[in-house]
Design a protein around this motif. Structure first.
Motif, PDB file in Angstrom:
ATOM      1  N   GLN A  13      -6.867  79.869  60.612  1.00 32.47           N
ATOM      2  CA  GLN A  13      -6.161  80.139  59.358  1.00 32.47           C
ATOM      3  C   GLN A  13      -7.167  80.113  58.209  1.00 32.47           C
ATOM      4  N   ILE A  14      -7.077  81.120  57.357  1.00 32.60           N
ATOM      5  CA  ILE A  14      -8.010  81.272  56.247  1.00 32.60           C
ATOM      6  C   ILE A  14      -7.267  81.035  54.941  1.00 32.60           C
ATOM      7  N   GLY A  60      -4.689  69.691  48.342  1.00 29.58           N
ATOM      8  CA  GLY A  60      -5.359  70.901  48.820  1.00 29.58           C
ATOM      9  C   GLY A  60      -4.508  72.144  48.661  1.00 29.58           C
ATOM     10  N   ASP A  61      -3.218  72.027  48.984  1.00 30.32           N
ATOM     11  CA  ASP A  61      -2.311  73.176  48.854  1.00 30.32           C
ATOM     12  C   ASP A  61      -2.205  73.631  47.405  1.00 30.32           C
ATOM     13  N   ALA A  62      -2.126  72.661  46.483  1.00 31.57           N
ATOM     14  CA  ALA A  62      -2.001  72.998  45.064  1.00 31.57           C
ATOM     15  C   ALA A  62      -3.260  73.699  44.563  1.00 31.57           C
ATOM     16  N   SER A  63      -4.429  73.214  44.953  1.00 33.68           N
ATOM     17  CA  SER A  63      -5.683  73.839  44.540  1.00 33.68           C
ATOM     18  C   SER A  63      -5.817  75.246  45.113  1.00 33.68           C
ATOM     19  N   GLU A  64      -5.403  75.387  46.353  1.00 32.56           N
ATOM     20  CA  GLU A  64      -5.436  76.698  47.006  1.00 32.56           C
ATOM     21  C   GLU A  64      -4.605  77.711  46.229  1.00 32.56           C
ATOM     22  N   LYS A  65      -3.453  77.280  45.755  1.00 30.65           N
ATOM     23  CA  LYS A  65      -2.575  78.184  45.001  1.00 30.65           C
ATOM     24  C   LYS A  65      -3.198  78.585  43.662  1.00 30.65           C
ATOM     25  N   LEU A  76     -16.987  89.948  53.099  1.00 31.47           N
ATOM     26  CA  LEU A  76     -17.530  88.895  52.240  1.00 31.47           C
ATOM     27  C   LEU A  76     -16.944  87.542  52.644  1.00 31.47           C
ATOM     28  N   GLY A  77     -17.750  86.504  52.539  1.00 38.61           N
ATOM     29  CA  GLY A  77     -17.274  85.162  52.856  1.00 38.61           C
ATOM     30  C   GLY A  77     -17.770  84.158  51.835  1.00 38.61           C
ATOM     31  N   GLY A  78     -16.968  83.115  51.579  1.00 35.56           N
ATOM     32  CA  GLY A  78     -17.403  82.143  50.583  1.00 35.56           C
ATOM     33  C   GLY A  78     -16.579  80.873  50.580  1.00 35.56           C
ATOM     34  N   ILE A  79     -16.859  80.042  49.592  1.00 38.51           N
ATOM     35  CA  ILE A  79     -16.166  78.763  49.423  1.00 38.51           C
ATOM     36  C   ILE A  79     -15.847  78.581  47.944  1.00 38.51           C
ATOM     37  N   LEU A  80     -14.665  78.026  47.665  1.00 39.34           N
ATOM     38  CA  LEU A  80     -14.193  77.819  46.301  1.00 39.34           C
ATOM     39  C   LEU A  80     -13.804  76.353  46.143  1.00 39.34           C
ATOM     40  N   THR A  81     -14.405  75.667  45.161  1.00 38.76           N
ATOM     41  CA  THR A  81     -14.124  74.246  44.971  1.00 38.76           C
ATOM     42  C   THR A  81     -13.994  73.922  43.482  1.00 38.76           C
ATOM     43  N   PHE A 133     -12.211  83.343  51.989  1.00 38.29           N
ATOM     44  CA  PHE A 133     -12.741  82.158  51.313  1.00 38.29           C
ATOM     45  C   PHE A 133     -12.031  80.912  51.801  1.00 38.29           C
ATOM     46  N   GLU A 134     -12.795  79.828  51.882  1.00 36.42           N
ATOM     47  CA  GLU A 134     -12.229  78.509  52.130  1.00 36.42           C
ATOM     48  C   GLU A 134     -12.158  77.771  50.795  1.00 36.42           C
ATOM     49  N   THR A 135     -11.072  77.049  50.557  1.00 35.87           N
ATOM     50  CA  THR A 135     -10.939  76.286  49.318  1.00 35.87           C
ATOM     51  C   THR A 135     -10.973  74.793  49.637  1.00 35.87           C
ATOM     52  N   LYS A 136     -11.703  74.040  48.817  1.00 39.90           N
ATOM     53  CA  LYS A 136     -11.808  72.594  48.962  1.00 39.90           C
ATOM     54  C   LYS A 136     -11.829  71.953  47.578  1.00 39.90           C
ATOM     55  N   GLN A 137     -11.554  70.644  47.530  1.00 36.43           N
ATOM     56  CA  GLN A 137     -11.638  69.919  46.271  1.00 36.43           C
ATOM     57  C   GLN A 137     -13.078  69.828  45.783  1.00 36.43           C
ATOM     58  N   THR A 138     -14.000  69.680  46.739  1.00 34.85           N
ATOM     59  CA  THR A 138     -15.399  69.488  46.383  1.00 34.85           C
ATOM     60  C   THR A 138     -16.272  70.195  47.407  1.00 34.85           C
ATOM     61  N   ILE A 139     -17.539  70.379  47.061  1.00 37.26           N
ATOM     62  CA  ILE A 139     -18.463  71.015  47.990  1.00 37.26           C
ATOM     63  C   ILE A 139     -19.475  69.979  48.472  1.00 37.26           C
TER      64      ILE A 139
END
Length: 241
Positions: free
Chosen positions: A71-72, A35-40, A150-155, A103-109
């Motif tokens: 934490q965002i 998760g940390d790596a994807s966030e970066k 603005l708000g969103g999600i990134l996967t 934005f929240e980041t995840k591996q998948t949605i």
């Protein structure tokens, strides 16, 4: 002489992001590390391509009443007009007035992660924000209205098959307005945004999603304008507590 191709350059930008996210998912076994790596990856994309008036970081958001957000993963905030930024041992805290987008980041949605992102966004939007009158040579302009955060999600991928359509739209529409997601990117297959005219979500499952999302985000930030003039003294009273 080599001929430049804008379409190839933009396609290459998306391909690079998708490949890096896929590498993070395949290379790291520990969920936290993954998760940390994807966030970066997402942070670096936005740091590189957003105009320099914006800063991007993983952060908490605080208001003048002493209330903190969760934490965002990705906070896009102003550094040109917002003087109050706290950074200690890598922990960044920004005032609510300076925030443009979260934005929240995840591996998948999936439905759970959409709801999780909605709650994170709501934790920022419910914070109190100040706005001072703006001085000019002849007096003062009225306080600027607060901008919409603005708000969103990134996967990287989607748990739904097909990837979009009713399951995604249904999950997005379950939130109250304070947590409603404006946009998002599923790098492997598509992107979405809330159409302000129709009030419906436009979901695109083709093209180069990361690049398309980036352009849409920049466009939305342009329409947001500039953050309001922060009342720094509203935070000052915490020095005596």
């Amino acid at each position: 002489m080599t001929n430049w191709s804008l379409s190839q350059l933009l396609a290459g930008l998306h391909d690079d992001i998708q490949q890096r996210l896929e590498t993070c998912r395949k290379s790291f076994a520990h969920p936290g590390t993954k998760g940390d790596a994807s966030e970066k990856v997402w942070l670096q994309l936005l740091e590189t391509y957003l105009p320099q008036r914006y800063q991007v970081a993983t952060a908490h958001v605080v208001d003048s009443q002493g209330i903190f957000s969760e934490q965002i993963d990705v906070v896009i905030f102003d550094r040109q007009y917002s003087p109050f930024i706290f950074n200690y041992q890598g922990q960044i805290i920004v005032p609510a007035e300076s925030v443009y987008a979260v934005f929240e980041t995840k591996q998948t949605i999936n439905a759970n992660y959409v709801e999780y992102a909605q709650n994170k966004v709501a934790s920022v939007r419910r914070l109190h924000r100040t706005s001072l009158p703006i001085p000019h040579a002849g007096g003062y302009y009225p306080p600027k209205p607060l901008i919409h955060i603005l708000g969103g999600i990134l996967t990287f991928d989607s748990d739904w098959n097909p990837h979009g359509g009713f399951p995604l739209e249904s999950s997005l529409n379950k939130s109250e307005a304070i947590g409603q997601l404006d946009m998002g990117c599923i790098a492997a297959c598509g992107h979405f945004h809330l159409n302000s005219s129709s009030g419906m979500y436009d979901i695109t499952l083709e093209g180069k999603p990361a690049t398309a999302f980036l352009f849409k985000l920049i466009s939305e930030l342009q329409f947001s304008g500039t953050v309001p003039m922060i009342d720094v003294q509203a935070y000052e009273h915490w020095l005596t507590r």
